[in-house]
Structure formats: structure tokens, C-alpha cells
Design a protein around this motif. Structure first.
Motif, PDB file in Angstrom:
ATOM      1  N   ARG A 110       0.829  -1.215   0.000  1.00  0.00           N
ATOM      2  CA  ARG A 110       0.000   0.000   0.000  1.00  0.00           C
ATOM      3  C   ARG A 110       0.861   1.262   0.000  1.00  0.00           C
ATOM      4  O   ARG A 110       0.503   2.265  -0.610  1.00  0.00           O
ATOM      5  CB  ARG A 110      -0.934  -0.017   1.196  1.00  0.00           C
ATOM      6  CG  ARG A 110      -2.020  -1.064   1.046  1.00  0.00           C
ATOM      7  CD  ARG A 110      -2.982  -1.038   2.183  1.00  0.00           C
ATOM      8  NE  ARG A 110      -4.038  -2.028   1.962  1.00  0.00           N
ATOM      9  CZ  ARG A 110      -4.927  -2.352   2.856  1.00  0.00           C
ATOM     10  NH1 ARG A 110      -4.916  -1.778   4.045  1.00  0.00           N
ATOM     11  NH2 ARG A 110      -5.853  -3.243   2.591  1.00  0.00           N
ATOM     12  N   THR A 114       1.080   4.334  -3.039  1.00  0.00           N
ATOM     13  CA  THR A 114       1.063   5.794  -2.931  1.00  0.00           C
ATOM     14  C   THR A 114       2.288   6.404  -3.615  1.00  0.00           C
ATOM     15  O   THR A 114       2.215   7.509  -4.139  1.00  0.00           O
ATOM     16  CB  THR A 114       1.018   6.248  -1.460  1.00  0.00           C
ATOM     17  OG1 THR A 114       2.201   5.800  -0.780  1.00  0.00           O
ATOM     18  CG2 THR A 114      -0.212   5.715  -0.758  1.00  0.00           C
ATOM     19  N   ASP A 119       2.508  10.308  -4.401  1.00  0.00           N
ATOM     20  CA  ASP A 119       2.075  10.860  -3.115  1.00  0.00           C
ATOM     21  C   ASP A 119       2.632  10.021  -1.962  1.00  0.00           C
ATOM     22  O   ASP A 119       1.871   9.428  -1.193  1.00  0.00           O
ATOM     23  CB  ASP A 119       0.544  10.896  -3.078  1.00  0.00           C
ATOM     24  CG  ASP A 119       0.016  11.640  -1.871  1.00  0.00           C
ATOM     25  OD1 ASP A 119       0.791  12.394  -1.256  1.00  0.00           O
ATOM     26  OD2 ASP A 119      -1.173  11.470  -1.541  1.00  0.00           O
ATOM     27  N   HIS A 122       1.620  10.495   2.029  1.00  0.00           N
ATOM     28  CA  HIS A 122       0.198  10.392   2.363  1.00  0.00           C
ATOM     29  C   HIS A 122       0.082  10.160   3.867  1.00  0.00           C
ATOM     30  O   HIS A 122       0.850   9.388   4.453  1.00  0.00           O
ATOM     31  CB  HIS A 122      -0.421   9.227   1.583  1.00  0.00           C
ATOM     32  CG  HIS A 122      -1.896   9.247   1.587  1.00  0.00           C
ATOM     33  ND1 HIS A 122      -2.644   8.814   2.654  1.00  0.00           N
ATOM     34  CD2 HIS A 122      -2.785   9.660   0.644  1.00  0.00           C
ATOM     35  CE1 HIS A 122      -3.915   8.954   2.389  1.00  0.00           C
ATOM     36  NE2 HIS A 122      -4.037   9.467   1.164  1.00  0.00           N
ATOM     37  N   PRO A 123      -0.883  10.808   4.533  1.00  0.00           N
ATOM     38  CA  PRO A 123      -0.999  10.646   5.994  1.00  0.00           C
ATOM     39  C   PRO A 123      -1.201   9.195   6.442  1.00  0.00           C
ATOM     40  O   PRO A 123      -0.773   8.824   7.536  1.00  0.00           O
ATOM     41  CB  PRO A 123      -2.222  11.505   6.341  1.00  0.00           C
ATOM     42  CG  PRO A 123      -2.317  12.494   5.235  1.00  0.00           C
ATOM     43  CD  PRO A 123      -1.797  11.810   4.017  1.00  0.00           C
ATOM     44  N   ARG A 124      -1.818   8.378   5.621  1.00  0.00           N
ATOM     45  CA  ARG A 124      -2.030   6.980   6.013  1.00  0.00           C
ATOM     46  C   ARG A 124      -0.726   6.192   6.053  1.00  0.00           C
ATOM     47  O   ARG A 124      -0.650   5.171   6.740  1.00  0.00           O
ATOM     48  CB  ARG A 124      -3.011   6.304   5.064  1.00  0.00           C
ATOM     49  CG  ARG A 124      -4.420   6.801   5.225  1.00  0.00           C
ATOM     50  CD  ARG A 124      -5.361   6.038   4.342  1.00  0.00           C
ATOM     51  NE  ARG A 124      -6.707   6.593   4.420  1.00  0.00           N
ATOM     52  CZ  ARG A 124      -7.671   6.295   3.593  1.00  0.00           C
ATOM     53  NH1 ARG A 124      -7.457   5.451   2.610  1.00  0.00           N
ATOM     54  NH2 ARG A 124      -8.865   6.837   3.736  1.00  0.00           N
ATOM     55  N   ASN A 125       0.283   6.647   5.320  1.00  0.00           N
ATOM     56  CA  ASN A 125       1.563   5.936   5.335  1.00  0.00           C
ATOM     57  C   ASN A 125       2.234   5.997   6.700  1.00  0.00           C
ATOM     58  O   ASN A 125       2.988   5.094   7.061  1.00  0.00           O
ATOM     59  CB  ASN A 125       2.495   6.483   4.255  1.00  0.00           C
ATOM     60  CG  ASN A 125       2.123   5.985   2.881  1.00  0.00           C
ATOM     61  OD1 ASN A 125       1.331   5.052   2.738  1.00  0.00           O
ATOM     62  ND2 ASN A 125       2.667   6.602   1.854  1.00  0.00           N
ATOM     63  N   ALA A 187       4.175  14.856   5.488  1.00  0.00           N
ATOM     64  CA  ALA A 187       2.737  15.059   5.251  1.00  0.00           C
ATOM     65  C   ALA A 187       2.293  16.409   5.799  1.00  0.00           C
ATOM     66  O   ALA A 187       1.472  17.104   5.177  1.00  0.00           O
ATOM     67  CB  ALA A 187       1.948  13.927   5.914  1.00  0.00           C
ATOM     68  N   ARG A 190       3.534  19.126   3.452  1.00  0.00           N
ATOM     69  CA  ARG A 190       2.746  19.127   2.216  1.00  0.00           C
ATOM     70  C   ARG A 190       1.391  19.790   2.436  1.00  0.00           C
ATOM     71  O   ARG A 190       0.905  20.552   1.611  1.00  0.00           O
ATOM     72  CB  ARG A 190       2.546  17.696   1.721  1.00  0.00           C
ATOM     73  CG  ARG A 190       1.889  17.620   0.355  1.00  0.00           C
ATOM     74  CD  ARG A 190       1.427  16.241   0.051  1.00  0.00           C
ATOM     75  NE  ARG A 190       0.309  15.895   0.926  1.00  0.00           N
ATOM     76  CZ  ARG A 190      -0.434  14.824   0.777  1.00  0.00           C
ATOM     77  NH1 ARG A 190      -0.172  13.974  -0.181  1.00  0.00           N
ATOM     78  NH2 ARG A 190      -1.431  14.576   1.581  1.00  0.00           N
ATOM     79  N   ARG A 191       0.778  19.502   3.594  1.00  0.00           N
ATOM     80  CA  ARG A 191      -0.511  20.094   3.902  1.00  0.00           C
ATOM     81  C   ARG A 191      -0.404  21.607   4.023  1.00  0.00           C
ATOM     82  O   ARG A 191      -1.241  22.352   3.517  1.00  0.00           O
ATOM     83  CB  ARG A 191      -1.043  19.488   5.216  1.00  0.00           C
ATOM     84  CG  ARG A 191      -2.525  19.289   5.245  1.00  0.00           C
ATOM     85  CD  ARG A 191      -3.001  18.466   6.429  1.00  0.00           C
ATOM     86  NE  ARG A 191      -2.197  18.499   7.623  1.00  0.00           N
ATOM     87  CZ  ARG A 191      -1.536  17.470   8.109  1.00  0.00           C
ATOM     88  NH1 ARG A 191      -1.579  16.297   7.507  1.00  0.00           N
ATOM     89  NH2 ARG A 191      -0.834  17.583   9.217  1.00  0.00           N
ATOM     90  N   GLU A 194      -0.044  23.127   0.596  1.00  0.00           N
ATOM     91  CA  GLU A 194      -1.315  23.169  -0.121  1.00  0.00           C
ATOM     92  C   GLU A 194      -2.199  24.306   0.383  1.00  0.00           C
ATOM     93  O   GLU A 194      -2.915  24.939  -0.388  1.00  0.00           O
ATOM     94  CB  GLU A 194      -2.054  21.842   0.034  1.00  0.00           C
ATOM     95  CG  GLU A 194      -1.422  20.704  -0.757  1.00  0.00           C
ATOM     96  CD  GLU A 194      -2.054  19.356  -0.435  1.00  0.00           C
ATOM     97  OE1 GLU A 194      -2.884  19.295   0.515  1.00  0.00           O
ATOM     98  OE2 GLU A 194      -1.712  18.386  -1.119  1.00  0.00           O
TER      99      GLU A 194
END
Length: 197
Positions: A110, A114, A119, A122-125, A187, A190-191, A194
Motif C-alpha cells: 500500500r 502511494t 504521493d 500520504h498521511p495513512r503511510n 505530510a 505538504r498540507r 497546499e
């Protein structure tokens, strides 16, 4: 004395081909995320199949074979049938080890997905890396405890593991947790980027 600038009549000798020193493969032919994804997928399916087949094979050996335990050596050896408790312990340990290892490769798959879409932060990573660290620690401690119990209760089967055997895996878990925190910071940055755009 300066020579006058002469214009070419339009005829040029053919250029000699230059030897190319670029030995790297084209990104369109081989991509690292693609190779890593294929390796993780293969490892996941092999381990998942092993998590099912190995315990079944151990149980089938007890049901349809005559597994025995030999204590001692030579003429003084004692041969006794393998108790069901040992069979269930081996089957359970094999399932836990292979299933947890399969989970690690599933989470890596997974993360690589990403990376393929560009990406990686990604926060889920972050959560996936923490889960990989926890799973790796669980497998390491489980194997160590299993070796310790076998060495303690089955004399002569193997040497008792020491606490020093846990040092290198502990460093690996710490490294995974540190990488997870690097991903968390990536992450966050990056946020913020953005939001400022």
C-alpha cells in the motif's frame, strides 16, 4: 590580424556518432515502484498461502502420519509420539509468523501504491509504517520467546537465545518508527504548502 568570418556553403560533413555512456535503463522500461510493488505482491501471496498451507500440513502430518519426538541419542534414545499440544503449538506459531509477515508486505504494498501515484507522504503511510514496526516487533519477540521456550523445555533441541539477539531487530524497529515520523513531518509540510497555495 583578424580573419574574416566565412559563411558555410550549406554542406557539412556527417557528424560521427558519439558513444553513449548512459547505462541506466529508461524509466519507461523499469520503474522502481513497479518492481517493488511486484516483489511485495509476490511475497504477500507466498506468505499468505504459507500461513494457510503450513499449519494444515502440520495437522495432516499428525492425523495421517506418525510424528515422533526423539529424546537422547544412540541406544539410550527414547522415542515417543508427538503430543497434540506440540502439534497445535507448531501450527499456531507457523500461522502467526507467516500471517504477520504477510501483513507487513501488504502494508508495504500500500505504501508503494502511494509512491506510484506520486504521493509518498500520504498521511495513512505514517500509520502503515507504525503498524509495520509493531508487526516486526511482534514477530521478533514471538520468535525469540518460541526459541526460549523450546530451549527451556526440550533439552538439547537448540541453544537458549540471549537478550543480545534482540539488539539488531530493536534497531530495525526504531528505524521504522523514525522513518514514520519523517513521513509525518513530510505530510504536515505538504498540507501547509497546499494551504498556502
Amino acid at each position: 590580424m583578424r580573419l574574416p568570418n566565412r559563411t558555410s556553403p550549406g554542406i557539412r560533413p556527417p557528424a560521427a556518432p558519439r558513444p553513449s555512456l548512459n547505462l541506466s535503463l529508461s524509466p519507461s522500461l523499469v520503474s522502481i515502484p513497479g518492481v517493488a510493488g511486484a516483489a511485495c505482491a509476490l511475497a504477500f501471496w507466498v506468505l499468505a498461502a504459507g500461513a494457510v498451507l503450513v499449519p494444515l500440513a502440520v495437522l495432516a502430518l499428525k492425523l495421517f502420519g506418525a510424528p515422533v519426538v526423539t529424546a537422547g541419542a544412540g541406544e539410550e534414545a527414547i522415542v515417543i509420539p508427538l503430543p497434540w499440544a506440540y502439534v497445535l503449538l507448531v501450527a499456531g506459531a507457523a500461522f502467526a509468523y507467516l500471517a504477520t509477515s504477510a501483513l507487513i508486505f501488504r502494508l508495504l504494498l500500500r505504501i508503494v501504491a502511494t509512491l506510484r501515484v506520486g504521493d509518498p507522504f500520504h498521511p495513512r503511510n505514517v500509520r502503515r509504517l507504525h503498524q509495520i514496526g509493531a508487526a516486526f516487533a511482534t514477530v521478533t519477540l514471538g520468535v525469540w520467546a518460541g526459541q526460549f521456550l523450546v530451549a527451556r523445555f526440550v533439552r538439547g533441541a537448540m541453544a537458549t537465545p540471549s537478550l543480545f539477539d534482540l539488539i539488531t531487530p530493536s534497531f530495525a524497529v526504531v528505524i521504522i518508527v523514525v522513518i514514520a515520523e519523517v513521513f509525518r513531518e513530510g505530510a504536515r509540510l505538504r498540507r501547509e504548502a497546499e494551504l498556502t497555495i
